[in-house]
Design a protein around this motif. Sequence first.
Motif, PDB file in Angstrom:
ATOM      1  N   CYS A   1       0.844  -1.197   0.000  1.00  0.00           N
ATOM      2  CA  CYS A   1       0.000   0.000   0.000  1.00  0.00           C
ATOM      3  C   CYS A   1       0.879   1.246   0.000  1.00  0.00           C
ATOM      4  CB  CYS A   1      -0.908  -0.005   1.234  1.00  0.00           C
ATOM      5  SG  CYS A   1      -1.897   1.501   1.408  1.00  0.00           S
ATOM      6  N   PRO A   2       0.626   2.210  -0.893  1.00  0.00           N
ATOM      7  CA  PRO A   2       1.474   3.404  -0.966  1.00  0.00           C
ATOM      8  C   PRO A   2       1.292   4.341   0.228  1.00  0.00           C
ATOM      9  CG  PRO A   2      -0.400   3.634  -2.438  1.00  0.00           C
ATOM     10  CD  PRO A   2      -0.443   2.233  -1.908  1.00  0.00           C
ATOM     11  N   VAL A   3       0.238   4.151   1.018  1.00  0.00           N
ATOM     12  CA  VAL A   3      -0.010   5.042   2.153  1.00  0.00           C
ATOM     13  C   VAL A   3       0.624   4.501   3.423  1.00  0.00           C
ATOM     14  CG1 VAL A   3      -1.786   6.138   3.571  1.00  0.00           C
ATOM     15  CG2 VAL A   3      -2.151   5.856   1.109  1.00  0.00           C
ATOM     16  N   CYS A   4       0.264   3.254   3.803  1.00  0.00           N
ATOM     17  CA  CYS A   4       0.771   2.690   5.061  1.00  0.00           C
ATOM     18  C   CYS A   4       1.963   1.771   4.856  1.00  0.00           C
ATOM     19  CB  CYS A   4      -0.336   1.942   5.792  1.00  0.00           C
ATOM     20  SG  CYS A   4      -0.968   0.484   4.908  1.00  0.00           S
ATOM     21  N   THR A   5       2.271   1.418   3.606  1.00  0.00           N
ATOM     22  CA  THR A   5       3.376   0.539   3.196  1.00  0.00           C
ATOM     23  C   THR A   5       3.210  -0.904   3.683  1.00  0.00           C
ATOM     24  OG1 THR A   5       4.874   0.949   5.061  1.00  0.00           O
ATOM     25  CG2 THR A   5       4.959   2.512   3.208  1.00  0.00           C
ATOM     26  N   ASN A   6       2.044  -1.250   4.235  1.00  0.00           N
ATOM     27  CA  ASN A   6       1.780  -2.639   4.597  1.00  0.00           C
ATOM     28  C   ASN A   6       1.305  -3.418   3.375  1.00  0.00           C
ATOM     29  OD1 ASN A   6       2.401  -2.260   7.349  1.00  0.00           O
ATOM     30  ND2 ASN A   6       0.329  -1.522   7.768  1.00  0.00           N
ATOM     31  N   SER A   7       1.371  -4.739   3.464  1.00  0.00           N
ATOM     32  CA  SER A   7       0.850  -5.575   2.384  1.00  0.00           C
ATOM     33  C   SER A   7      -0.665  -5.423   2.297  1.00  0.00           C
ATOM     34  CB  SER A   7       1.220  -7.037   2.612  1.00  0.00           C
ATOM     35  OG  SER A   7       2.617  -7.209   2.595  1.00  0.00           O
TER      36      SER A   7
END
Length: 311
Positions: free
Chosen positions: A49-55
């Motif tokens: 995810c480009p916002v939270c950088t989580n999968s």
Amino acid sequence: MDSEIIECVSSIDAMDQEETSVQHHHSSKIHGVAAPLAPNTSVHELLECPVCTNSMYPPIHQCQNGHTLCSTCKTRVHNRCPTCRQELGDIRCLALEKVAESLELPCKYYSHGCPEIFPYYSKLKHEAQCNYRPYNCPYAGSECSVIGDIPFLITHLRDDHKVDMHTGCTFNHRYVKSNPREVENATWMLTVFHCFGHYFCLHFEAFQLGMAPVYMAFLRFMGDENEARNFSYSLEVGGIGRKLIWEGTPRSIRDSHRKVRDSHDGLIIQRNMALFFSGSDRKELKLRVTGRIWKEQQNNEAGVCMPNLFT
């Protein structure tokens, strides 16, 4: 009422007494383990995810221009694409969800020692219970946010919280408090013991159990629950020719000290009895707590644990 931290007087095996002081330390760093390596596959980058950088996990959302983000962040950005600022709507990226179904990925704690590989959608469930995930700091006197492996936490407890560190499987502590009837919630300084190659945390607290003011002592094991079951401990308090004894299995520090306390899994003494044990005029708490830790030996024939009293 806010909880108060109080000094205790302790002696280990010998009856020497020493005083401990209180120090606070707050941090949010992860320590004691190698930093995880960044996955180098372009497919995995697409699922980040480009916002939270989580999968990202279904539902994976996309805007009209094809930019994706996770469902949690969709509400966080008020339904606007963080890349192009277009309205997101309710478009699902079904192709990316299908790609995720075909992936097998290592546990995110693989750099800590976990060897497991899971289908993409099973990974989260494992990671929530992975035995290699870092531990929270067991210090109970303040809300410390430090996490790390056991060797790091031992150094952290010694250097930052200034807790008592002792070697040996027997202990003799004296908990002291003047004007104890004026204190309803208090936490005495944590003590850490090293025996059988492992570390154990001794807690002592005052709190209200219903309407009754009580003291509680309990032990936590610095490791996972399956390892904690290999050990037992006893606590004893007494005076004036009377005594109370508790025996149990130490809880893992995976369980917070508050969770253990609220489950009443330890030696609980009503305040009036503790003051009776303290002697004198019952105006000052002088409660001696003695204890022992032992390792259970597995009896392979009977399938039961036998206490190992000779190690």
